[in-house]
Enzyme design. Structure first.
Site, PDB file in Angstrom:
ATOM      1  N   ARG A  19       0.829  -1.219   0.000  1.00 50.24           N
ATOM      2  CA  ARG A  19       0.000   0.000   0.000  1.00 50.24           C
ATOM      3  C   ARG A  19       0.855   1.258   0.000  1.00 50.24           C
ATOM      4  O   ARG A  19       0.549   2.225  -0.695  1.00 50.24           O
ATOM      5  CB  ARG A  19      -0.949   0.010   1.197  1.00 50.24           C
ATOM      6  CG  ARG A  19      -2.023  -1.068   1.126  1.00 50.24           C
ATOM      7  CD  ARG A  19      -2.857  -1.126   2.388  1.00 50.24           C
ATOM      8  NE  ARG A  19      -1.976  -1.363   3.526  1.00 50.24           N
ATOM      9  CZ  ARG A  19      -2.160  -0.876   4.749  1.00 50.24           C
ATOM     10  NH1 ARG A  19      -3.199  -0.118   5.023  1.00 50.24           N
ATOM     11  NH2 ARG A  19      -1.318  -1.144   5.722  1.00 50.24           N
ATOM     12  N   ASN A  37      -6.271  -2.457   3.127  1.00 51.40           N
ATOM     13  CA  ASN A  37      -6.275  -3.911   3.185  1.00 51.40           C
ATOM     14  C   ASN A  37      -7.695  -4.408   3.343  1.00 51.40           C
ATOM     15  O   ASN A  37      -8.496  -3.805   4.059  1.00 51.40           O
ATOM     16  CB  ASN A  37      -5.452  -4.405   4.376  1.00 51.40           C
ATOM     17  CG  ASN A  37      -3.959  -4.291   4.150  1.00 51.40           C
ATOM     18  OD1 ASN A  37      -3.491  -4.277   3.020  1.00 51.40           O
ATOM     19  ND2 ASN A  37      -3.217  -4.213   5.232  1.00 51.40           N
TER      20      ASN A  37
END
Length: 92
Positions: A19, A37
């Site tokens: 990320r 997530n």
């Protein structure tokens, strides 16, 4: 012309900096949106930007922006683009 996409990325994409590296690519390409997530081990991304920049962003996600990650599958769907104001954020 601005475009927007929602993406679900599957593979080794959690616990490897995926990320944060995605955010670095987005910032470089002036992409706005979010990444987070999912409980199933995948990563969700909403991204908006100029068509050419967005295409480059999607290509970078497909090959994993982090060397320790691995992308097995990317599902991409069009969404309404977000306003150009703002940043790309890692949430959740």
């Amino acid at each position: 012309m601005r475009e927007g996409v929602a993406m679900t990325v599957r593979g080794r994409v959690q616990g490897v900096g995926f990320r944060w590296m995605t955010k670095m690519v987005a910032d470089r390409l002036r992409i706005v949106g979010i990444t987070r997530n999912n409980d199933d081990g995948s990563v969700y991304i909403e991204a908006s930007g100029e068509a050419a920049d967005l295409k480059e962003f999607i290509a970078a996600v497909r090959v994993s922006p982090t060397p320790s990650g691995r992308v097995d599958e990317v599902a991409v769907s069009a969404i309404e683009p977000a306003p150009a104001l703002g940043k790309f954020r890692v949430v959740g």
